[in-house]
Scaffold this active site. Structure first.
Site, PDB file in Angstrom:
ATOM      1  N   GLY A 216       0.839  -1.173   0.000  1.00 45.79           N
ATOM      2  CA  GLY A 216       0.000   0.000   0.000  1.00 45.79           C
ATOM      3  C   GLY A 216       0.869   1.215   0.000  1.00 45.79           C
ATOM      4  CB  THR A 217      -1.038   1.875   2.123  1.00 46.78           C
ATOM      5  OG1 THR A 217      -1.355   0.580   1.761  1.00 46.78           O
ATOM      6  CG2 THR A 217      -2.016   2.426   3.090  1.00 46.78           C
ATOM      7  CB  THR A 218      -1.877   7.337   1.764  1.00 40.82           C
ATOM      8  OG1 THR A 218      -0.880   7.417   0.758  1.00 40.82           O
ATOM      9  CG2 THR A 218      -1.754   8.526   2.686  1.00 40.82           C
TER      10      THR A 218
ATOM     11  CB  SER B  94       4.113   4.591  -0.592  1.00 40.58           C
ATOM     12  OG  SER B  94       2.768   4.318  -0.931  1.00 40.58           O
TER      13      SER B  94
END
Lengths: 267, 225
Positions: free
Chosen positions: A44-46, A180
């Site tokens: 992922g991801t935030t 990320s």
């Protein structure tokens, strides 16, 4: 299957993970057996969390990627940990979801065996131990970094804890973001954050932060207007974990885009 | 060397049964009954912290009478069984029938093979859904298991209490009526019981995933009107 009974001197207590080690030694992940080198696993991801007047808001995008391809468009990364806390995940999807499942079971197991729920700090420490146990897998490239937030009933406030891969956890007084796209999300929240925000303003800010993160980070999914897929947002207050309705999230994204167009900015 | 006396197996079993029954009869009783919204369990228990009724899983509750340490150990093992099963398979695979069977096997094993039988009687209640129906499993000290779909009485004086309950019982009655009837049946004609002396919990629909909920003394008093 037999009834899991233990002698008093040998009892695993309210700890579900150690019970599992005793009753199902084969179910625990063999950390050393993981192949080394880089794997194309889902990442992922935030995910973001921020405090507001009545508790905390947590939000996460829906995209999972495998290398440079999109593996899944509707992944859920924000989960209720129990009635008064939420956990969001970033990192390798498989082990992360499994960790959440174990964590949820662990909290409920403790509550049922002991007859009283763990304190919020107790829950945060538990999650830290799980992340630490996962360290060998993290060294092989399968890191899991959760974000934990909840409503502290004893103190009457919302609290946020963020983690590193070693299981270290640190309390944040205002907000936190990981994954990320965490950096971009954090910048947006930092600019808009005010102490004691109302619920609607906090939800709005979380949505804006995810929007900005998705704009900069390829592994973070923005609102998918074509398919009707929107990030997950939830609040945790004295009343408990409460997911924000998808309609509301969709309406807020639409309003955000319209507002920016009206202001003459890029949407 | 002295020869051990011969004791007929019938006598051994009878003695053990008597011993267990006496232990159970010393404690206070408990009633579980179905109502329109689910299952309500009412125990004659003045303690606020030593519970006779507890949550096992999403739709499963546990209740025990007799020796506290013995049924509490069974309760914890039930939670462990349910949580490991739900974690290994899925939440909907956890059912009361298999748990009640495990309890029955364990109690039967202890009754025939150990020096001292367990002085407990337990109840495993499950709230029905699309997959299963609402069921009350009553497991006795020697491992006898019975399933009820109306009500179950555990503890001493079960005959008298069951009699009173049988007359009052209605299918699909409201919580208020079910609670009042159970309390009256437990108390008998000479006593009155109120919120403070009772432990009450329900398994009810509409509570979300976890259907178990304890009722506070004030809530019980309000319902009893």
């Amino acid at each position: 299957m037999t009834l899991p009974l233990f002698a008093p001197f040998d009892d695993p207590g309210p700890d579900f993970a150690s019970l599992l080690r005793r009753t199902h030694p084969d179910r625990r992940q063999p950390a050393a057996a993981a192949p080394s080198g880089s794997l194309d696993v889902r990442h992922g991801t935030t995910v973001v969390a921020l405090r507001f007047a009545d508790g905390v808001v947590m939000a996460g995008d829906r995209r999972a990627t495998e290398g440079h391809t999109i593996a899944h468009r509707t992944m859920e990364k924000v989960f209720p940990a129990d009635r008064h806390s939420a956990v969001a995940i970033a990192g390798a999807a498989g082990p992360a979801v499994e960790m959440v499942r174990l964590f949820q079971t662990q909290l409920e197991h403790y509550e049922k065996v002991e007859g009283v729920a763990l304190s919020l700090e107790g829950k945060a420490n538990q999650l830290g131990q799980m992340v630490r146990e996962h360290l060998p897998m993290a060294m092989q490239g399968l890191a899991v970094v959760p974000l934990f937030a909840g409503y502290d009933i004893g103190r009457g406030i919302g609290r946020i804890f963020n983690y590193d891969v070693t299981g270290g956890h640190y309390e944040e007084t205002e907000h936190s973001a990981t994954g990320s796209g965490g950096r971009d999300a954090r910048t947006t929240i930092k600019l808009g954050y005010r102490d004691g925000m109302a619920r609607d303003d906090a939800v709005e800010l979380a949505i804006e932060a995810l929007y900005e993160a998705a704009d900069e980070d390829s592994a973070t999914g923005g609102p998918d207007l074509v398919r009707g897929i929107y990030p997950l947002v939830a609040t945790v207050t004295a009343e408990g974990f409460d997911p924000v309705a998808e309609d509301e999230v969709a309406a807020r994204f639409a309003a955000l885009i319209d507002r920016r167009r009206a202001e003459g900015r890029r949407p | 060397m002295t020869m051990p006396y011969y004791v007929a197996p019938e006598q051994v079993m009878k003695d053990r049964a008597e011993y267990a029954q006496k232990g159970i009869a010393r404690g206070r009783s408990l009633i579980a009954t179905t109502f329109e919204g689910g299952v309500v369990i009412v125990a004659d228990n003045p303690s606020r912290s030593l519970h006779k009724i507890s949550e096992i899983y999403d739709r499963i509750a546990f209740a025990g009478v007799g020796k506290y340490n013995e049924f509490d150990q069974l309760r914890v093992s039930g939670v462990r069984h349910a949580d490991t099963k739900g974690y290994a398979y899925s939440r909907e695979d956890v059912d009361a029938r298999s748990l009640a069977n495990l309890y029955a096997q364990y109690l039967g094993q202890v009754f025939t093979h150990e020096m001292k039988p367990l002085e407990v009687e337990i109840l495993v209640a499950e709230l029905g859904n699309e997959l299963r129906r609402t069921q009350l499993y009553h497991v006795a000290y020697e491992g006898t298991i019975t399933d009820e779909d109306r009500f179950a009485v555990l503890g001493g004086e079960t005959e008298v209490i069951s009699e009173r309950m049988r007359d009052a019982w209605r299918s699909d009655w409201a919580l208020r009526d079910a609670l009042a009837a159970a309390v009256a049946a437990l108390a008998g004609p000479e006593r009155t019981l109120a919120g403070e002396g009772l432990e009450v919990a329900v398994l009810e629909r509409g509570n979300g995933r976890r259907c178990f909920r304890r009722l506070s003394a004030t809530e019980v008093d309000e319902l009893l009107g």
